[in-house]
Every structure is written in C-alpha cells, then in structure tokens.
Design an enzyme around this catalytic site. Sequence first.
Site, short mmCIF file in Angstrom:
data_model
loop_
_atom_site.label_atom_id
_atom_site.label_comp_id
_atom_site.label_asym_id
_atom_site.label_seq_id
_atom_site.Cartn_x
_atom_site.Cartn_y
_atom_site.Cartn_z
N ASN A 30 -2.50 -8.30 13.07
CA ASN A 30 -1.43 -8.99 12.38
C ASN A 30 -0.17 -8.77 13.22
O ASN A 30 0.51 -7.76 13.08
CB ASN A 30 -1.29 -8.40 10.96
CG ASN A 30 -0.15 -9.01 10.16
OD1 ASN A 30 0.67 -9.76 10.68
ND2 ASN A 30 -0.11 -8.69 8.87
N ARG A 114 -4.08 -12.88 12.21
CA ARG A 114 -3.20 -13.57 11.27
C ARG A 114 -2.39 -14.57 12.08
O ARG A 114 -1.75 -14.20 13.06
CB ARG A 114 -2.24 -12.58 10.60
CG ARG A 114 -1.24 -13.29 9.69
CD ARG A 114 -0.16 -12.37 9.19
NE ARG A 114 0.74 -13.07 8.28
CZ ARG A 114 2.01 -12.73 8.08
NH1 ARG A 114 2.53 -11.68 8.70
NH2 ARG A 114 2.76 -13.41 7.25
N HIS A 203 2.36 -16.73 3.66
CA HIS A 203 1.79 -15.57 2.96
C HIS A 203 0.56 -15.99 2.14
O HIS A 203 0.18 -15.33 1.19
CB HIS A 203 2.79 -14.92 1.99
CG HIS A 203 4.00 -14.32 2.62
ND1 HIS A 203 5.26 -14.50 2.11
CD2 HIS A 203 4.14 -13.53 3.72
CE1 HIS A 203 6.13 -13.85 2.86
NE2 HIS A 203 5.49 -13.26 3.86
N ARG A 264 16.56 -13.01 5.48
CA ARG A 264 16.63 -14.49 5.36
C ARG A 264 17.28 -14.89 4.04
O ARG A 264 17.05 -14.26 3.01
CB ARG A 264 15.22 -15.10 5.43
CG ARG A 264 14.54 -14.86 6.76
CD ARG A 264 13.09 -15.30 6.75
NE ARG A 264 12.24 -14.22 7.24
CZ ARG A 264 10.91 -14.18 7.10
NH1 ARG A 264 10.27 -15.15 6.48
NH2 ARG A 264 10.23 -13.16 7.55
N ASP A 305 16.42 -2.77 3.49
CA ASP A 305 15.37 -1.97 2.87
C ASP A 305 15.73 -1.69 1.41
O ASP A 305 16.77 -1.09 1.12
CB ASP A 305 15.21 -0.66 3.65
CG ASP A 305 13.94 0.09 3.23
OD1 ASP A 305 13.67 0.17 2.01
OD2 ASP A 305 13.24 0.59 4.12
N VAL A 354 8.03 -4.38 -1.66
CA VAL A 354 8.99 -4.28 -2.77
C VAL A 354 8.26 -4.47 -4.10
O VAL A 354 8.46 -3.69 -5.05
CB VAL A 354 10.11 -5.34 -2.62
CG1 VAL A 354 11.04 -5.31 -3.83
CG2 VAL A 354 10.89 -5.12 -1.33
N GLU A 407 -3.83 -8.02 3.13
CA GLU A 407 -4.02 -9.18 4.00
C GLU A 407 -5.08 -8.90 5.06
O GLU A 407 -5.87 -9.78 5.41
CB GLU A 407 -2.69 -9.54 4.68
CG GLU A 407 -1.71 -10.20 3.72
CD GLU A 407 -0.27 -10.22 4.25
OE1 GLU A 407 0.33 -9.12 4.35
OE2 GLU A 407 0.24 -11.29 4.57
N1 LIG Z 1 9.20 2.83 -2.43
C1 LIG Z 1 9.79 1.64 -2.20
N2 LIG Z 1 10.77 1.20 -3.03
C2 LIG Z 1 11.37 0.03 -2.80
N3 LIG Z 1 11.08 -0.78 -1.77
C3 LIG Z 1 10.13 -0.38 -0.91
C4 LIG Z 1 9.44 0.84 -1.08
N4 LIG Z 1 8.54 0.95 -0.07
C5 LIG Z 1 8.68 -0.16 0.69
N5 LIG Z 1 9.63 -0.97 0.19
C6 LIG Z 1 10.09 -2.24 0.72
O1 LIG Z 1 9.04 -2.97 1.29
C7 LIG Z 1 9.52 -3.71 2.43
C8 LIG Z 1 8.40 -3.97 3.40
O2 LIG Z 1 7.34 -4.59 2.73
P1 LIG Z 1 6.01 -5.02 3.51
O3 LIG Z 1 5.16 -5.73 2.54
O4 LIG Z 1 5.44 -3.87 4.22
O5 LIG Z 1 6.65 -6.04 4.53
P2 LIG Z 1 6.12 -6.83 5.78
O6 LIG Z 1 4.61 -6.84 5.70
O7 LIG Z 1 6.72 -8.17 5.58
O8 LIG Z 1 6.65 -6.11 6.97
C9 LIG Z 1 10.61 -2.82 3.01
O9 LIG Z 1 11.62 -3.60 3.56
C10 LIG Z 1 11.13 -2.04 1.80
O10 LIG Z 1 12.33 -2.63 1.36
C1 LIG Z 2 5.65 -15.76 6.84
C2 LIG Z 2 6.43 -14.51 6.70
O1 LIG Z 2 7.54 -14.52 6.21
O2 LIG Z 2 5.82 -13.37 7.10
P1 LIG Z 2 6.44 -11.89 7.08
O3 LIG Z 2 6.74 -11.57 5.66
O4 LIG Z 2 5.34 -11.06 7.68
O5 LIG Z 2 7.69 -11.95 7.92
MG LIG Z 3 3.78 -8.70 5.13
#
Ligand SMILES: Nc1ncnc2c1ncn2[C@@H]1O[C@H](COP(=O)(O)OP(=O)(O)O)[C@@H](O)[C@H]1O
Ligand SMILES: CC(=O)OP(=O)(O)O
Ligand SMILES: [Mg+2]
Length: 421
Positions: A30, A114, A203, A264, A305, A354, A407
């Site tokens: 991914n 992915r 997604h 975004r 975050d 989140v 995923e």
């Molecule tokens: N314990 C938590 N409390 C609140 N938000 C969290 C926690 N753990 C992770 N996150 C949020 O999850 C986000 C990342 O989500 P994730 O699904 O891993 O994203 P991606 O796959 O798009 O990189 C982080 O930016 C953070 O804000």
């Molecule tokens: C499509 C997309 O927004 O993917 P990611 O959340 O991994 O940035």
């Molecule tokens: Mg993701």
Amino acid sequence: MTANAGPATDATAAAQADAPAEATQVLVLNSGSSSVKYQLLDMADSTRLATGLVERIGEETSRVTHAPLATGGAKREREQPIADHEEALRAVTEELTADGLGLDSPKLAAIGHRVVHGGQRFSGPTVIDREVLAEIERLIPVAPLHNPANITGIRTAMGLRPDLPQVAVFDTAFHTTMPEHAARYALDVETADAHRIRRYGFHGTSHAYVSRETAKLLGRDVTDVNVIVLHLGNGASASAVEGGRCVDTSMGLTPLEGLVMGTRSGDIDPAVTFHLRRVAGMSVDEVDELLNKKSGLIGLCGDNDMREIGRRMGEGDRAAQLAFEIYVHRLRKYVGAYTAVLGRVDAVAFTAGVGENSAAVREASMRGLGALGIELDAVRNSVRGSSARLISADTSRVAVAVVPTDEELEIATQTYALVSA
Ligand SMILES: Nc1ncnc2c1ncn2[C@@H]1O[C@H](COP(=O)(O)OP(=O)(O)O)[C@@H](O)[C@H]1O
Ligand SMILES: CC(=O)OP(=O)(O)O
Ligand SMILES: [Mg+2]
C-alpha cells in the site's frame, strides 16, 4: 497505522514451520505519497506473517518499522534516509529477507497493490500488464498524490519478481455501482464526458470490507443491511451502502471532495478557486497545494493529528476546538444526507485511525441525532478495543459500531481469489 483486527491472526513460529510448500502467500503493498505499508499473508489459513511501514520517504530521515509476526520476534525499528519509493521497497525486501521471508520465496503466489484511482474501467481486482499500467499512469492527473507512488511500487515489484502475477486492487472499484444520478456532476454533459469528469469515490476497499464486517457484527446478511460507513483516516470519506452495494460516496473526481481531512479541505464552493486566482493571483498549482496539503485540520489549527487536537482542546485551545467542530459538523451533514439517500439505515460504522480511536469524534458527530434514530451509549463508546463492537444504546433504532478496517487483508483476499481461481 490503523489497528488490524480482521479475521487474520498472527502466525506463530510453530504454524510457520508447518506451512505447506505450495504458493499460498500474498505480499500486499500500500504505497502512499510518503509511505509504504506492507503485509505478507498466508492465504491458506489467513495468517499474517509480517507487517510493516516505511514512513517519511524523501525526508531527511525515514523510518522503517517491521513486525516479524511469523517468527514471533520483537518489532524492529530503524531510521535512515530513504530517498524514494524504489529505495523504500528495497528496505521492505531487506526486512522480509531477514525473517527468511524474502521476495524470492517459492511460497509467494502474487503481489497485491493498492491502486487509488482506477477510473471507470476497473470494477474488480486486475492482473497488471503493460496496458493496465498505462491506464493507471493516464489517471495520474486525477490522483496526483497517490497513483505515482502506486506505479513505483508496481514497477519495482515487477522488477524483483517478473514471474509473479502483480494484481491491482483499486480504491475506486467498490464505487462503480453508484447510480448515474449519484455519480454524475451537474456539469455540461459534453465537457464532463470529454474529460471523464464524474464522481469516482475512493477508500472503496475499506468501505467494502467494513460494510461486510458490520453486517457480520449485526448477525445479518450483507445484502439485507444498509450501512453508512465513515472512513476517517488521514484521508476521510463517507459512503452509503445499500445491501452491499455502494450507492453514494463523498469523494469525487479526486480524493479532495467531501469530509474535512487531515490536510484536505473537503467540500468548498468551487468559486473559491477562481476567486483566489483573481484576487490573490494564485496559480492553479498553488490553489491545488492549498486545498490538498494546507487545508483541512492542519489549515484550521496547524495540526492534522486528531490526538494532538484533542490534547490542545483539553488545554482550552480555541483554534483546535473550532477545527474539531468544523470536522464534526461536516460529518453530521453527511450522515443526514445519506440517511435520506438510503431511506432506511441499519447501521453507522466508524473506521480508520480517527473513527476507530477517537471516542470524542464519535460522540460529537452522533450527538442529538435521536430524530434519525441514532442514540449512542456513552460507556460503550468510551471503552477502547481492537475488534468490531457496538457503541449504540439498546434503544437506538440505528446500530452504531466501531469496525476496524483491514485494507491489506481485503487486498490479499481479492488478489489470492483472482490468481488461485
Ligand atoms: N488514539 C487516537 N485518537 C485520535 N485519533 C487517532 C488516534 N490514533 C490515530 N488517530 C488518527 O488517525 C489518523 C491516521 O489514520 P489512518 O487510518 O492510519 O490513516 P491513513 O491510512 O490515511 O494514513 C491520524 O492522523 C490520527 O489523527
Ligand atoms: C484516497 C485517499 O485519500 O487515501 P489516503 O486516505 O490513504 O490518503
Ligand atoms: Mg488509510
């Protein structure tokens, strides 16, 4: 990284020693704009053999985190400069090789990738040949943050194992079932068709997996349930899923539309773009950068975050509080809209970083929705956990659930089903 809690279990050294010699393993890549998440799974018994992450690619120091689940060894972490995705893939290979799980293994059946944008053409997993790769390249302008990284991952993996099937699993695939009235923008038809402008949605692998897991949690068949899935990670999107089929989703031509995200903006009046061009003299590229990388939570309060935002809110920080309120307000609007789209909602499912971890976001976004049949149970919502669970009150007409996404498992499952058919 999102917690993984799907049906896959972590392998033990003993299970690994007993593994059959035939090719039943799938490596999932991914590749994101600045990271590569990977997992090696054995599909014979759905065990995860290794999982890891290369982050901050292209920055001064990058980090490689690797969990050797098959050997039961300790998690390894190292920091080193990693210039690009090709180098990142080399680091992944080194980590796997150190566990005796190198890419040269005869047990590897396929590599699943992915791929974020598949346009209208790909509605399911696809073996990648030169022509498929060319189509993924053609879609770069509508997924500039994602498709280039996916392509590097594919090319590098093809170079390492040209004999193996490389399979693309598209974020857009699950959304190809959207009816025309949901997928088409109210734009001049000729212009839209000439440039293939429509809502594609992203997604999808997560929305598909989570809607099925939600049905399982309710003890019902996926074809009988209507679910609103809220995938809240760095990127965030909502979807309305009717009996297992997507009927609407919040992301559009690109992953910019819809919910407020880490960096975004999500929905804005499109006139903001020409206004900034005219009054601030910003170029199209500058506006693109503004909306994709400097907006959303980070634009509103300087942090993307949600954990940090929660901490700042606890200290009475106004900017963080307002960013949270804007984020939650947008979510509530989509829940209302998709309730109208579906007519009957059986469940609302929260997923991704989140959605799985922030009780505060879930509480604030579901508050006062009694008129929609939604009532949260405060205690259930506040209990942390890593498996799918209900957080609604017993009196709630609509079930509200936290359903961890996976995923990588879904990509591996689709990849293996295709190559072992
Ligand atoms: N314990 C938590 N409390 C609140 N938000 C969290 C926690 N753990 C992770 N996150 C949020 O999850 C986000 C990342 O989500 P994730 O699904 O891993 O994203 P991606 O796959 O798009 O990189 C982080 O930016 C953070 O804000
Ligand atoms: C499509 C997309 O927004 O993917 P990611 O959340 O991994 O940035
Ligand atoms: Mg993701």
